[in-house]
Enzyme design. Structure first.
Site, PDB file in Angstrom:
ATOM      1  N   THR B 192      -2.464 -10.103   6.878  1.00 58.79           N
ATOM      2  CA  THR B 192      -2.552  -9.777   5.462  1.00 58.79           C
ATOM      3  C   THR B 192      -2.389 -11.019   4.606  1.00 58.79           C
ATOM      4  O   THR B 192      -1.859 -12.041   5.052  1.00 58.79           O
ATOM      5  CB  THR B 192      -1.487  -8.721   5.061  1.00 58.79           C
ATOM      6  N   ARG B 193      -2.886 -10.927   3.406  1.00 57.29           N
ATOM      7  CA  ARG B 193      -2.573 -11.931   2.377  1.00 57.29           C
ATOM      8  C   ARG B 193      -2.327 -11.186   1.070  1.00 57.29           C
ATOM      9  O   ARG B 193      -2.479 -11.706  -0.004  1.00 57.29           O
ATOM     10  CB  ARG B 193      -3.679 -12.982   2.264  1.00 57.29           C
ATOM     11  N   HIS B 197      -0.023  -1.859  -0.157  1.00 52.68           N
ATOM     12  CA  HIS B 197      -0.183  -0.618  -0.912  1.00 52.68           C
ATOM     13  C   HIS B 197      -0.244   0.543   0.081  1.00 52.68           C
ATOM     14  O   HIS B 197      -0.085   0.328   1.302  1.00 52.68           O
ATOM     15  CB  HIS B 197      -1.376  -0.674  -1.878  1.00 52.68           C
ATOM     16  N   HIS B 200      -2.569   0.212   3.122  1.00 54.99           N
ATOM     17  CA  HIS B 200      -2.081  -0.665   4.199  1.00 54.99           C
ATOM     18  C   HIS B 200      -1.032   0.056   5.050  1.00 54.99           C
ATOM     19  O   HIS B 200      -1.062  -0.004   6.276  1.00 54.99           O
ATOM     20  CB  HIS B 200      -1.446  -1.932   3.609  1.00 54.99           C
ATOM     21  N   ARG B 286     -11.802  -3.408   6.841  1.00 53.66           N
ATOM     22  CA  ARG B 286     -13.132  -3.481   6.225  1.00 53.66           C
ATOM     23  C   ARG B 286     -13.215  -4.826   5.501  1.00 53.66           C
ATOM     24  O   ARG B 286     -12.276  -5.231   4.834  1.00 53.66           O
ATOM     25  CB  ARG B 286     -13.247  -2.312   5.241  1.00 53.66           C
TER      26      ARG B 286
END
Lengths: 70, 382
Positions: B192-193, B197, B200, B286
């Site tokens: 992740t960066r 939310h 996730h 995605r």
């Protein structure tokens, strides 16, 4: 046996299936390479490829403890 | 079972003890190449096994093989070139076989044994790696800004570059020992960066249902303007873990590595790196590692078909949304209801709300997470 290699026997049917898989998906130069890869995946030990003395492992654990990971 | 490192061997090129002292005393005499923070981070990643089996910056043959075949010369999957650029004037008098000192901010970082100095075609590099030569692409822009020559060779790390998130940074040897200690045999890694939310969280928990543990692995390093700052991401995940995850199933650790925004190629790269950290599975989202509309939404999934020999299992997780009729987070594979019932969890919308100092609605982001983010004066990279 040639060099550090040994021969294993698998069914002709499976061999042909493996050859077809390589033809369609790539990634391996031949069936021997595919078989070696799959065996490595299945039976490699946890520490394989990782050189760590017991003292160094303890040092790593010490840092993990100090950071609250263990 | 924790997988073997990529290529079979976890690299360790960190100098310690007397050897380090010796190198340091000799280093004063060596030609010096001052590098930027991105290359200093690459050097540390190489030395600490993040890029195993690479133990130095790529020479020409490996570089070209990665560009054209997405594999190292020996056939091993590798999609992002790890290269060191330098100006002609910086290499005056340097010959193949020489040792040079890489420094950052004047501090010695690593000794590099020069195996090769060669030129490169930045446009070709951009086209192959980023699938575009558009200078508006952040990775292409960074490529065009690099110097005209490349230097290949093995490195030995003397000092790691400064790391403001050292307390949260674990290296492959450490996560491997940690997973073994925890008795985890199946480990899902989540790249992740962003701050988490609800989408996730849904994806992570869906994967975690079938695994022993999850490695939440936010990337720290070069980012583009508007991205969340590293410390904000950490604080947000800590809040999420504290309130919504059972104890002992998450390892939250920063991955100190540069982001390239190379879409599908970078998805493979991220998977290989996580394999080196000991993960067995890797969540591919995605438009993973994409930017703008340079890549198709599922290109990062498609590319995995070309790598049956990766040694880590990709998990392709569909985008999650909130369904008013289901009353929870779902995705199109498990929810039959039409668009009117669906609420898209938009990272962009959440970002805009946070920028205005507003709390996003709880079906988009946990209030505990939103509040932590809003406690920062400026949560975004400027």
């Amino acid at each position: 046996m040639a060099g550090n290699k040994v021969a294993v026997e698998i069914s002709k049917e499976l061999y042909e299936k493996a050859a077809k898989f390589i033809e369609e998906n790539g990634g391996f130069k031949d069936v021997a390479e595919l078989v070696e890869f799959l065996l490595q995946e299945a039976i490699a030990s946890e520490d394989e490829g990782v050189e760590l003395s017991p003292e160094d492992e303890e040092k790593v654990k010490e840092r993990l403890r100090s950071l609250g990971y263990i | 079972m924790v997988p073997r490192p990529h290529g079979g061997r976890l690299v360790n090129r960190v100098l310690e003890g007397r050897r380090r002292e010796l190198f340091l005393s000799e280093a004063k005499e060596l030609p010096r190449l001052e590098v930027n923070i991105e290359r200093a981070i690459d050097a540390e990643d190489l030395a600490k096994g993040v890029f195993s089996p690479l133990d130095g910056f790529m020479g020409r043959e490996d570089y070209l093989s990665v560009l054209e075949e997405m594999r190292l010369q020996n056939g091993l999957p590798w999609t992002i070139p790890i290269i060191l650029d330098a100006g002609r004037d910086e290499l005056t008098g340097v010959r193949e076989g020489d040792d040079i000192l890489l420094s950052y901010g004047g501090i010695p970082i690593a000794v590099l044994t020069v195996e090769e100095i060669y030129s490169w075609d930045k446009k070709l590099h951009a086209q192959r790696v980023f699938k575009t030569t558009d200078p508006n692409h952040p990775g292409v822009e960074a490529t065009y800004a690099r110097k005209e020559l490349l230097v290949g060779g093995r490195i030995e790390l003397i000092n790691p570059p400064p790391n403001p998130l050292e307390r949260y940074t674990l290296w492959p040897i450490e996560t491997r020992v940690l997973f073994k200690e925890k008795g985890w045999r199946s480990i899902v890694a989540f790249q992740t960066r962003n701050v988490p939310h609800m989408g996730h969280e849904y994806v992570q928990k869906a994967a975690l249902t079938f695994a022993d543990g999850i490695l939440i692995h936010p990337l720290s390093g070069w980012k583009k303007r508007g991205d969340y700052r590293d410390e904000v991401i950490i604080a947000a995940y800590e809040a999420l873990a504290r309130h919504y995850y059972p104890e002992g199933v998450i390892v939250l650790s920063v991955l100190r590595m540069n982001m390239n925004y190379a879409g599908p190629r970078e998805a493979i790269h991220h998977a290989i790196v996580r394999k080196n950290f000991g993960a067995t599975h890797f969540i591919v989202g995605r438009d993973h590692a994409g930017v703008g509309d340079y890549y198709g939404p599922y290109e990062a999934w498609e590319i995995f078909k070309e790598f049956p020999d990766l040694g880590i299992t990709p998990l392709f997780v569909r985008e999650a949304y909130y369904c008013k009729k289901c009353g929870g987070m779902v995705n199109e594979k498990i929810c039959p209801h039409s668009g009117e019932h669906r609420v898209k969890i938009s990272g962009t919308r959440i970002r805009e709300m946070l920028k205005r100092g507003e709390l996003p609605p709880p079906h988009m982001m946990r209030p505990e997470v939103s509040k932590v983010i809003l406690e920062f004066d400026n949560p975004f990279v400027e």
